[in-house]
Design a protein around this motif. Structure first.
Motif: not given
Length: 227
Positions: A70-76, A140-157, A200-204
């Motif tokens: 749901y969160d990713y859908l809102l970002l999209a 913004d774009e960079l902060h959205s990548l940081a948010l997505a990265l946090d989400n994926e680390k939580q799911l991986a955990t 992606y986050a580091n490159d941007l």
């Protein structure tokens, strides 16, 4: 003639005995199944190994996957608006949303295949369960990548926690089949997604170290469209 009659009589008595034995077994099964369907006391279910021990963590992980979808859908949706107009970022987050939703469906099928029932009215929490805290998606774009990265680390955990609970338990609570399923379907995939988003986050972040980063963001969005 007497021998033939004796053999026929013996065959008839044997068939009657077998029929009685079959009826006895069948009645036992029917009684067992009717007494407590889908419960731990019934022999007529698909529950075995440590599914009772791990099931609450799996259900918590299902809830987390649906929340992140749901969160990713809102970002999209945010990046697909006419104000932002970032089709590359929209594609990235729509893909992550679809993946999390598909993963939750796969987990639901796995639980029901093992004799469980997914109850969305009950919240299952565990010490290492992923956070379901709502985040602001108007970023913004960079902060959205940081948010997505946090989400994926939580799911991986969360996936790691389920795997650990299924593997490092007592003999009665250990569930190798579920541990193998999580390892094969989730752990490697989550690790790859974390690596990709961190890149992606580091490159941007490097591209935006200019007085006017608008062109850099536009080119990066073009890059994301091609992925």
């Amino acid at each position: 003639m007497k021998l033939f009659v004796a053999l026929a009589l013996f065959a008839s008595l044997s068939s009657i005995a077998l029929a009685k034995d079959e009826e006895y077994c069948q009645s036992n099964v029917v009684t067992a199944c009717a007494s407590s369907t889908f419960s731990g006391n019934s022999i007529c279910n698909a529950r075995f190994a440590g599914i009772d021990h791990v099931e609450p963590e799996v259900q918590a992980y299902i809830n987390a996957q649906l929340t992140k979808s749901y969160d990713y859908l809102l970002l999209a949706t945010h990046f697909n608006s006419y104000q932002k107009n970032r089709p590359g970022f929209q594609k990235l987050y729509q893909g992550l949303s679809d993946r999390s939703f598909d993963d939750s469906i796969a987990l639901i099928k796995q639980v029901t295949r093992r004799g469980g029932i997914v109850d969305f009215n009950t919240r299952h929490e565990s010490p290492a369960s992923v956070s379901t805290k709502r985040n602001i998606v108007e970023v913004d774009e960079l902060h959205s990548l940081a948010l997505a990265l946090d989400n994926e680390k939580q799911l991986a955990t969360g996936a790691t926690h389920v795997h650990s609970r299924a593997t490092h338990a007592t003999d009665a609570d250990r569930d190798p089949e579920l541990a193998h399923y999580i390892e094969e379907k989730f752990l490697s995939k989550q690790a790859e997604t974390v690596r990709k988003l961190s890149g992606y986050a580091n490159d941007l972040a490097k591209l935006m170290k200019v007085p006017d980063p608008s062109l850099s963001v536009y080119l990066f969005d073009e890059y994301l469209q091609k992925q």
